[in-house]
Design an enzyme around this catalytic site. Structure first.
Site, PDB file in Angstrom:
ATOM      1  NE  ARG A 110      -2.393   0.094   3.823  1.00 16.45           N
ATOM      2  CZ  ARG A 110      -2.285   0.897   4.886  1.00 16.45           C
ATOM      3  NH1 ARG A 110      -2.620   2.151   4.797  1.00 16.45           N
ATOM      4  NH2 ARG A 110      -1.853   0.435   6.047  1.00 16.45           N
ATOM      5  CD  GLU A 213     -12.730 -14.991   2.639  1.00 13.71           C
ATOM      6  OE1 GLU A 213     -12.294 -14.732   1.492  1.00 13.71           O
ATOM      7  OE2 GLU A 213     -12.503 -14.280   3.617  1.00 13.71           O
TER       8      GLU A 213
HETATM    9  P1  IMP Z   1      -3.377  -5.793   4.988  1.00 13.94           P
HETATM   10  O1  IMP Z   1      -3.277  -6.459   3.659  1.00 13.94           O
HETATM   11  O2  IMP Z   1      -2.179  -6.021   5.868  1.00 13.94           O
HETATM   12  O3  IMP Z   1      -3.684  -4.330   4.857  1.00 13.94           O
HETATM   13  O4  IMP Z   1      -4.574  -6.500   5.778  1.00 13.94           O
HETATM   14  C1  IMP Z   1      -5.922  -6.158   5.592  1.00 13.94           C
HETATM   15  C2  IMP Z   1      -6.468  -6.619   4.272  1.00 13.94           C
HETATM   16  O5  IMP Z   1      -6.513  -8.029   4.249  1.00 13.94           O
HETATM   17  C3  IMP Z   1      -7.912  -6.156   4.060  1.00 13.94           C
HETATM   18  O6  IMP Z   1      -7.966  -5.066   3.191  1.00 13.94           O
HETATM   19  C4  IMP Z   1      -8.630  -7.331   3.445  1.00 13.94           C
HETATM   20  O7  IMP Z   1      -8.892  -7.145   2.098  1.00 13.94           O
HETATM   21  C5  IMP Z   1      -7.688  -8.491   3.599  1.00 13.94           C
HETATM   22  N1  IMP Z   1      -8.315  -9.497   4.436  1.00 13.94           N
HETATM   23  C6  IMP Z   1      -8.273  -9.619   5.764  1.00 13.94           C
HETATM   24  N2  IMP Z   1      -8.990 -10.681   6.158  1.00 13.94           N
HETATM   25  C7  IMP Z   1      -9.519 -11.219   5.060  1.00 13.94           C
HETATM   26  C8  IMP Z   1     -10.349 -12.335   4.830  1.00 13.94           C
HETATM   27  O8  IMP Z   1     -10.777 -13.079   5.711  1.00 13.94           O
HETATM   28  N3  IMP Z   1     -10.689 -12.558   3.534  1.00 13.94           N
HETATM   29  C9  IMP Z   1     -10.257 -11.807   2.515  1.00 13.94           C
HETATM   30  N4  IMP Z   1      -9.451 -10.770   2.693  1.00 13.94           N
HETATM   31  C10 IMP Z   1      -9.089 -10.475   3.956  1.00 13.94           C
END
Ligand code: IMP
Ligand code: ZN
Length: 349
Positions: A110, A213
């Site tokens: 990001r 999911e």
């Molecule tokens: P990051 O990638 O470290 O920012 O973690 C958060 C992101 O992980 C979120 O924007 C979600 O899209 C993704 N995420 C978290 N948990 C899930 C899940 O159970 N299913 C799909 N995507 C997830």
């Protein structure tokens, strides 16, 4: 501590491996609150206190309320190098305190325009935090590797960028590629060339996919396509038909990242813990079930508790628990040396 099948198991002391944890979803609410306080002090945020936004004890986020937590809140709070480092260190500390000895943390690269951070600098900052954590612990029991996620909301060029970053940072601790994001979003066939390229050109980069999911992401067509990308592991594995189940078993040694509390709290399965599909998979010899937390900051159940839950609801005894953890080593992305280290420290029955 729980007494199951004779000897008592201290699930926190039990050395564990965690293979499905999203960085931003693993940040504790107290840690988010600390970030907020610091930013509030210097006038850097107008956001509401995270403890009001996500009250302690609230874990019943469903698929509609869950994803906006990131896009509307957490990403606006954790939006610079300082807060990224601070929250990453806190997440690592929490996993280590819970007895996790090997962690594959995943995150979606990001850019942070407000702080002038590119996606590559985002990844580098997290890897630096991991190195700092390991250097600061006298005999670090926790080793952490990184998986980069492609989010379903990404465009094809963005997905290609994630693969390019994974390749760039592979020598520095990135071990895999993931597909995550809101399962209600379709159109993921556009990512096929990226995953195919990863499999073909970077065979030592692990591939894991969020899989079935939700009912919307559990069509035979989608699941057959995803299996065609030849993932090493799949996450959740809820809405699978008999045919897809047979295909997973036929593949042999597929890692299944199962997340009980997330699925139950988010209402992704019908019924409570006792009806979780863990019960249908954990004794299937052709697959490797790995208990995982997914988003411990949101769903509030540390990995030690996930083990306690399967002991309670599915009757696993100490020997089963130890065997379950040890089997997970087969599907880590961290390489043979790490597998050897883990086999030396994980409990035998
Ligand atoms: P990051 O990638 O470290 O920012 O973690 C958060 C992101 O992980 C979120 O924007 C979600 O899209 C993704 N995420 C978290 N948990 C899930 C899940 O159970 N299913 C799909 N995507 C997830
Ligand atoms: Zn996930």
């Amino acid at each position: 501590m729980t007494s199951i099948g004779g000897p008592v198991v201290d699930f926190r002391a039990l050395p564990k491996i965690e293979l499905h944890a999203h960085l931003s979803g693993s940040i504790s609410r107290q840690c988010l609150h600390d970030v907020w306080l610091k930013k509030k002090e210097v006038g850097e945020t107008d956001l509401q206190d995270p403890l009001i936004e996500m009250p302690l004890g609230k874990h019943d986020y469903d698929l509609n309320t869950f994803f906006p937590l990131f896009s509307k809140y957490i990403y606006n709070l954790v939006n610079d190098a300082w807060s990224l480092t601070f929250t990453t260190l806190s997440v690592l500390r929490d996993f280590a305190d819970d007895g996790v000895v090997y962690l594959e943390l995943r995150t979606t690269p990001r850019a942070m325009p407000h702080a002038g951070l590119t996606k590559a600098q985002y990844v580098q900052t997290i890897l630096d935090a991991i190195a700092t954590f390991e250097a600061e612990t006298p005999t670090p029991s926790l080793r952490t590797r990184l998986i980069l996620s492609i989010d379903r909301r990404n465009t094809l060029p963005e997905a290609r960028e994630v693969l390019a970053l994974a390749r760039q940072f592979q020598p520095h601790g990135v071990v895999g590629l993931d597909l995550c994001g809101d399962p209600a979003r379709g159109g993921i066939e556009v990512f096929a060339p990226v995953f195919e390229e990863a499999r073909r050109d970077v065979p030592d980069l692990g591939i894991t996919l969020h899989f079935a999911e939700a009912a919307a992401s559990g069509t035979e067509e989608e699941l057959t396509m995803l299996l065609g990308w030849r993932p090493d592991r799949i996450g959740h594995v809820i809405h699978v038909s008999e045919a897809v189940r047979a295909a997973i078993i036929a593949r042999g040694d597929m890692g299944l990242e199962l997340c009980l509390s997330c699925n139950v709290h988010a209402g992704m399965i019908c019924g409570g813990f006792e009806s979780h599909h863990f019960g249908e998979w954990w004794q299937v010899k052709e697959t490797v079930v790995v208990l995982s937390t997914d988003d411990v900051g949101i769903f509030g159940s540390p990995l030690s508790n996930e083990y306690a839950l399967v002991a309670e609801h599915f009757g696993l005894v100490r020997a089963d628990i130890c065997a379950l953890v040890r089997r997970g080593v087969d599907v880590i992305f961290g390489g043979d040396k790490e597998k050897q280290r883990l086999r030396g420290i994980l409990w035998s029955e």
